[in-house]
Design a protein around this motif. Structure first.
Motif, PDB file in Angstrom:
ATOM      1  N   VAL A   8     -42.708  19.384  42.443  1.00 47.80           N
ATOM      2  CA  VAL A   8     -43.666  18.923  41.447  1.00 47.80           C
ATOM      3  C   VAL A   8     -44.917  18.343  42.093  1.00 47.80           C
ATOM      4  CG1 VAL A   8     -42.736  16.597  41.077  1.00 47.80           C
ATOM      5  CG2 VAL A   8     -43.805  17.828  39.179  1.00 47.80           C
ATOM      6  N   HIS A   9     -44.795  17.829  43.310  1.00 50.77           N
ATOM      7  CA  HIS A   9     -45.976  17.295  43.991  1.00 50.77           C
ATOM      8  C   HIS A   9     -46.995  18.402  44.267  1.00 50.77           C
ATOM      9  CE1 HIS A   9     -44.042  13.442  44.315  1.00 50.77           C
ATOM     10  NE2 HIS A   9     -43.013  13.982  44.928  1.00 50.77           N
ATOM     11  N   ASP A  10     -46.511  19.551  44.723  1.00 54.59           N
ATOM     12  CA  ASP A  10     -47.409  20.691  44.948  1.00 54.59           C
ATOM     13  C   ASP A  10     -48.031  21.148  43.627  1.00 54.59           C
ATOM     14  OD1 ASP A  10     -46.750  20.602  47.627  1.00 54.59           O
ATOM     15  OD2 ASP A  10     -45.394  22.339  47.543  1.00 54.59           O
ATOM     16  N   ALA A  11     -47.222  21.175  42.565  1.00 54.35           N
ATOM     17  CA  ALA A  11     -47.725  21.595  41.256  1.00 54.35           C
ATOM     18  C   ALA A  11     -48.829  20.648  40.775  1.00 54.35           C
ATOM     19  CB  ALA A  11     -46.578  21.642  40.240  1.00 54.35           C
ATOM     20  N   ARG A  12     -48.636  19.359  40.959  1.00 62.17           N
ATOM     21  CA  ARG A  12     -49.667  18.395  40.538  1.00 62.17           C
ATOM     22  C   ARG A  12     -50.970  18.595  41.300  1.00 62.17           C
ATOM     23  NH1 ARG A  12     -45.363  13.921  40.455  1.00 62.17           N
ATOM     24  NH2 ARG A  12     -44.743  13.938  38.270  1.00 62.17           N
ATOM     25  N   GLU A  13     -50.872  18.915  42.578  1.00 64.66           N
ATOM     26  CA  GLU A  13     -52.084  19.148  43.373  1.00 64.66           C
ATOM     27  C   GLU A  13     -52.821  20.391  42.881  1.00 64.66           C
ATOM     28  OE1 GLU A  13     -55.164  18.866  45.963  1.00 64.66           O
ATOM     29  OE2 GLU A  13     -53.716  17.333  45.382  1.00 64.66           O
TER      30      GLU A  13
END
Length: 98
Positions: free
Chosen positions: A62-67
Protein backbone atom coordinates in the motif's frame (compact mmCIF):
# COMPACT_ATOMS: atom_id res chain seq x y z
CA UNK A 1 9.71 -9.63 13.27
CA UNK A 2 8.99 -7.51 10.19
CA UNK A 3 5.35 -6.68 9.56
CA UNK A 4 4.08 -8.04 6.27
CA UNK A 5 2.75 -5.23 4.08
CA UNK A 6 -0.60 -5.60 2.36
CA UNK A 7 -0.98 -5.14 -1.36
CA UNK A 8 -2.29 -1.78 -2.47
CA UNK A 9 -4.46 -0.56 -5.31
CA UNK A 10 -4.71 2.78 -7.06
CA UNK A 11 -8.05 3.22 -8.78
CA UNK A 12 -10.13 5.66 -10.81
CA UNK A 13 -13.90 6.01 -10.48
CA UNK A 14 -16.19 8.02 -12.74
CA UNK A 15 -19.87 8.77 -13.13
CA UNK A 16 -19.91 8.18 -16.92
CA UNK A 17 -17.62 8.02 -19.94
CA UNK A 18 -15.61 11.25 -20.11
CA UNK A 19 -17.21 12.32 -16.82
CA UNK A 20 -15.85 13.37 -13.45
CA UNK A 21 -12.77 11.43 -12.29
CA UNK A 22 -11.97 10.37 -8.74
CA UNK A 23 -8.56 8.89 -7.92
CA UNK A 24 -8.12 6.82 -4.78
CA UNK A 25 -6.02 4.19 -3.03
CA UNK A 26 -6.97 1.15 -0.96
CA UNK A 27 -5.62 -2.13 0.35
CA UNK A 28 -9.03 -3.83 -0.21
CA UNK A 29 -10.39 -2.59 -3.52
CA UNK A 30 -13.64 -4.56 -3.61
CA UNK A 31 -14.67 -3.35 -0.15
CA UNK A 32 -13.65 0.22 -0.92
CA UNK A 33 -15.72 0.31 -4.11
CA UNK A 34 -18.73 -0.97 -2.18
CA UNK A 35 -18.18 1.80 0.38
CA UNK A 36 -18.17 4.40 -2.40
CA UNK A 37 -21.33 2.95 -3.95
CA UNK A 38 -23.18 2.92 -0.64
CA UNK A 39 -22.16 6.52 0.13
CA UNK A 40 -20.23 5.49 3.24
CA UNK A 41 -17.05 7.32 2.18
CA UNK A 42 -15.98 10.38 0.20
CA UNK A 43 -18.48 13.16 -0.12
CA UNK A 44 -16.96 13.86 -3.56
CA UNK A 45 -17.91 10.46 -5.00
CA UNK A 46 -21.33 10.72 -3.36
CA UNK A 47 -21.98 14.22 -4.74
CA UNK A 48 -20.89 13.35 -8.29
CA UNK A 49 -22.14 9.73 -8.29
CA UNK A 50 -18.67 8.36 -9.15
CA UNK A 51 -19.43 4.66 -8.82
CA UNK A 52 -18.00 3.19 -12.03
CA UNK A 53 -14.54 1.63 -11.61
CA UNK A 54 -12.79 2.35 -14.92
CA UNK A 55 -9.14 1.75 -14.04
CA UNK A 56 -7.06 0.15 -11.31
CA UNK A 57 -3.56 -1.11 -10.76
CA UNK A 58 -2.29 -3.39 -8.01
CA UNK A 59 0.99 -2.79 -6.21
CA UNK A 60 3.07 -5.02 -3.98
CA UNK A 61 2.26 -2.88 -0.94
CA UNK A 62 0.00 0.00 0.00
CA UNK A 63 2.94 2.35 0.52
CA UNK A 64 3.91 2.05 -3.15
CA UNK A 65 0.25 2.53 -4.15
CA UNK A 66 0.01 5.73 -2.08
CA UNK A 67 3.12 7.12 -3.76
CA UNK A 68 1.72 6.41 -7.23
CA UNK A 69 -1.62 7.97 -6.21
CA UNK A 70 0.19 11.09 -5.00
CA UNK A 71 2.01 11.44 -8.33
CA UNK A 72 -1.09 10.73 -10.42
CA UNK A 73 -3.12 13.37 -8.60
CA UNK A 74 -0.72 15.93 -10.07
CA UNK A 75 -1.29 14.63 -13.61
CA UNK A 76 -3.29 16.47 -16.22
CA UNK A 77 -6.73 15.02 -16.89
CA UNK A 78 -5.73 13.96 -20.40
CA UNK A 79 -2.98 11.74 -18.96
CA UNK A 80 -5.47 10.01 -16.67
CA UNK A 81 -7.92 9.55 -19.56
CA UNK A 82 -5.13 8.04 -21.66
CA UNK A 83 -4.28 5.64 -18.82
CA UNK A 84 -7.93 4.57 -18.60
CA UNK A 85 -8.36 4.11 -22.33
CA UNK A 86 -5.18 2.02 -22.66
CA UNK A 87 -6.96 -0.82 -20.85
CA UNK A 88 -10.63 0.22 -20.96
CA UNK A 89 -11.48 2.19 -24.12
CA UNK A 90 -15.25 1.88 -23.53
CA UNK A 91 -14.99 2.98 -19.87
CA UNK A 92 -16.75 -0.22 -18.77
CA UNK A 93 -17.26 -0.89 -15.05
CA UNK A 94 -14.37 -3.14 -14.05
CA UNK A 95 -15.87 -4.31 -10.76
CA UNK A 96 -16.63 -7.66 -12.40
CA UNK A 97 -12.86 -8.21 -12.67
CA UNK A 98 -12.19 -7.96 -8.94
Amino acid sequence: MEERLKAGFVYILTNRKDGVLYLGVSNDLATRIEQHRSGAVSSFTKKYQCHRLVWFEQFENVHDAREVERRMKAWKREWKVRRIEEINPQWDDLVVHL
